[in-house]
Design a protein around this motif. Structure first.
Motif, PDB file in Angstrom:
ATOM      1  N   THR A  42       0.846  -1.197   0.000  1.00  0.00           N
ATOM      2  CA  THR A  42       0.000   0.000   0.000  1.00  0.00           C
ATOM      3  C   THR A  42       0.877   1.242   0.000  1.00  0.00           C
ATOM      4  O   THR A  42       1.789   1.357   0.824  1.00  0.00           O
ATOM      5  N   PRO A  43       0.657   2.189  -0.916  1.00  0.00           N
ATOM      6  CA  PRO A  43       1.510   3.387  -0.975  1.00  0.00           C
ATOM      7  C   PRO A  43       1.591   4.108   0.368  1.00  0.00           C
ATOM      8  O   PRO A  43       0.584   4.361   1.020  1.00  0.00           O
ATOM      9  N   GLY A  44       2.830   4.414   0.759  1.00  0.00           N
ATOM     10  CA  GLY A  44       3.063   5.166   1.987  1.00  0.00           C
ATOM     11  C   GLY A  44       3.262   4.320   3.220  1.00  0.00           C
ATOM     12  O   GLY A  44       3.827   4.791   4.215  1.00  0.00           O
ATOM     13  N   VAL A  45       2.837   3.044   3.200  1.00  0.00           N
ATOM     14  CA  VAL A  45       2.903   2.210   4.402  1.00  0.00           C
ATOM     15  C   VAL A  45       4.342   1.898   4.818  1.00  0.00           C
ATOM     16  O   VAL A  45       4.702   2.086   5.986  1.00  0.00           O
ATOM     17  N   PRO A  46       5.231   1.407   3.922  1.00  0.00           N
ATOM     18  CA  PRO A  46       6.607   1.115   4.367  1.00  0.00           C
ATOM     19  C   PRO A  46       7.320   2.348   4.914  1.00  0.00           C
ATOM     20  O   PRO A  46       8.077   2.244   5.892  1.00  0.00           O
TER      21      PRO A  46
ATOM     22  N   ALA B 227       3.242  10.586   3.959  1.00  0.00           N
ATOM     23  CA  ALA B 227       1.867  10.263   4.333  1.00  0.00           C
ATOM     24  C   ALA B 227       1.460  10.918   5.645  1.00  0.00           C
ATOM     25  O   ALA B 227       0.266  11.093   5.918  1.00  0.00           O
ATOM     26  N   ILE B 228       2.448  11.287   6.463  1.00  0.00           N
ATOM     27  CA  ILE B 228       2.151  11.891   7.757  1.00  0.00           C
ATOM     28  C   ILE B 228       1.525  13.269   7.590  1.00  0.00           C
ATOM     29  O   ILE B 228       0.835  13.768   8.471  1.00  0.00           O
ATOM     30  N   SER B 229       1.729  13.890   6.438  1.00  0.00           N
ATOM     31  CA  SER B 229       1.135  15.205   6.211  1.00  0.00           C
ATOM     32  C   SER B 229      -0.388  15.149   6.250  1.00  0.00           C
ATOM     33  O   SER B 229      -1.055  16.149   6.515  1.00  0.00           O
ATOM     34  N   THR B 230      -0.958  13.961   6.034  1.00  0.00           N
ATOM     35  CA  THR B 230      -2.416  13.818   6.091  1.00  0.00           C
ATOM     36  C   THR B 230      -2.921  13.855   7.516  1.00  0.00           C
ATOM     37  O   THR B 230      -4.130  13.959   7.736  1.00  0.00           O
ATOM     38  N   MET B 231      -2.010  13.809   8.490  1.00  0.00           N
ATOM     39  CA  MET B 231      -2.430  13.780   9.882  1.00  0.00           C
ATOM     40  C   MET B 231      -2.526  15.166  10.485  1.00  0.00           C
ATOM     41  O   MET B 231      -2.787  15.322  11.665  1.00  0.00           O
ATOM     42  N   ARG B 232      -2.309  16.203   9.692  1.00  0.00           N
ATOM     43  CA  ARG B 232      -2.531  17.556  10.201  1.00  0.00           C
ATOM     44  C   ARG B 232      -4.024  17.760  10.387  1.00  0.00           C
ATOM     45  O   ARG B 232      -4.838  17.257   9.621  1.00  0.00           O
TER      46      ARG B 232
END
Length: 416
Positions: free
Chosen positions: A16-20, A196-201
């Motif tokens: 899944t993109p971003g998971v690793p 992917a962490i940028s989605t957690m803002r």
């Protein structure tokens, strides 16, 4: 489900993109949680010549974490994961430097310096679970990710003490503390910089009600119907297993074996939990999450009961293995249900509160077991494990109707 299908589930998660990019640095940052406190205990015990001082330092460390992690979670929900992790990484480095300098002063100063170290420890575990809830869509992939997280927790706390002992033997307890701190800082920086962490803002949650006078109160996790029940269950399940840390060595000693044998037996529940978690994460689930959660809590209670009546060390070992089987799956469903219940704007705070309740439950279980063991006896102390498991089950059962309304897309795995 065949072995190939089970492996395929975890392979799909990895692809899944971003998971690793999230998973690998998060693993590096989470391992120190199982190393740093123990290394600090060994260092302070050696420096002061007192295990009491070391135990006091561990108490300070645990109390500071219980205070800090919900506050960190709330900050992350408000400011974003990246900026909070970067700040905590810098502050943790400073706190470790203060800890080293405090070693040159009196014992009370060294013990007190543990508090800033714990207060600046990032809540990586709860934020990773929150990341999966935000990065992955509800359904089989998210279920597998939550199960894998629960398994990794067990793995870390199995290898953490062993790695602490190895590093302390090769270097020193202080060096081990600093190495663990370095792993946490580097892992936090790499994890916090993952795209992917940028989605957690913090983003507006369109499912929330329009702002009213009471909206700010409703956004606090514990004010959401059903959340307190899950938090109580998390604490109860943790207490049930914490009781075993006291009663199992005592039970083994009562059967004429060394207490160290009982300590070794405590590795059986985590080992069984890893196995159970991997199988659970690879399965297709169609029942409502609350029903899965209640089922696992019921299994946990049933598996705790035979521990009270274990007639030999061999029987005790079998019972411990069985008791550990649902643990990782239980944790997976717990955080999955909690993540579906709370608004995304408070998800980090909610997960941090759950982690704190586990720590509180663990401490309460240990203290209660020690008190009952000294007051009434071994058998009575062992009764505390199924009692705590029953409290967890009843807490969730009392809110079953509310939790059944959670929109979790539980049927995403297909019909039964």
């Amino acid at each position: 489900m065949s072995l190939g299908e089970a492996v395929g589930r975890y392979a799909d998660l990895w692809r899944t993109p971003g998971v690793p990019r999230v998973m690998l640095p998060a693993m590096l940052a989470r391992l120190p949680v199982a190393i740093e406190p123990l290394a600090i205990f060994l260092h302070i015990s050696a420096e002061t010549g007192s295990y009491t001082a070391g135990a006091t330092a561990l108490g300070v460390f645990s109390a500071a974490l219980a205070v800090a992690w919900p506050l960190h979670g709330r900050l992350i929900d408000r400011r974003g994961l990246r900026v909070v992790l970067m700040t905590l990484a810098v502050l943790h480095s400073v706190a470790l430097a203060v800890f080293v300098v405090a070693g040159r002063g009196p014992a009370w100063l060294l013990v007190a310096s543990v508090a800033p170290v714990a207060l600046t420890m990032a809540p990586i575990g709860s934020t990773v679970r929150a990341a999966w809830a935000l990065i992955l869509p509800p359904g089989p992939t998210l279920n597998t990710a939550n199960a894998l997280e629960a398994v990794l927790i067990e793995v870390f706390f199995v290898i953490g003490p062993a790695l602490t002992g190895l590093l302390t033997g090769v270097f020193s307890a202080l060096t081990t503390t600093l190495l663990a701190g370095g792993m946490l800082v580097v892992g936090s920086l790499l994890y916090g910089s993952a795209p992917a962490i940028s989605t957690m803002r913090r983003q507006p949650d369109h499912t929330e009600a329009a702002p009213t006078e009471d909206t700010s109160h409703n956004r606090r996790p514990w004010r959401i119907p059903g959340v307190v029940a899950i938090l109580v269950a998390a604490g109860g399940a943790a207490a049930a297993f914490a009781v075993l840390e006291v009663t199992v060595p005592a039970t083994v000693s009562a059967h004429g074996d060394a207490a160290a044998t009982g300590v070794a037996l405590l590795s059986l529940p985590p080992a069984a939990s890893v196995l159970g978690g991997l199988v659970w994460g690879a399965r297709s689930h169609t029942r409502q999450p609350v029903n899965r959660y209640l089922g696992l809590l019921a299994v946990g209670f049933v598996c705790m009961v035979p521990l009270v009546f274990a007639s030999s060390v061999a029987v005790l070992a079998v019972c411990l293995f069985l008791a550990g089987l649902p643990l990782a799956a239980l944790s997976s469903e717990e955080f999955g249900l909690l993540g579906s219940l709370v608004p995304k704007t408070v998800i980090n705070e909610s997960f941090a509160l759950a982690a704190t309740m586990m720590a509180v439950g663990s401490a309460a279980g240990t203290l209660a077991a020690g008190a009952v063991l000294g007051w009434l006896g071994n058998t009575e102390a062992r009764l505390l494990s199924p009692a705590a498991a029953l409290i967890a089950f009843v807490a969730v059962l009392s809110m079953r109707a509310t939790l059944s309304n959670v929109d979790s897309l539980a049927s995403a795995d297909g019909g039964r």
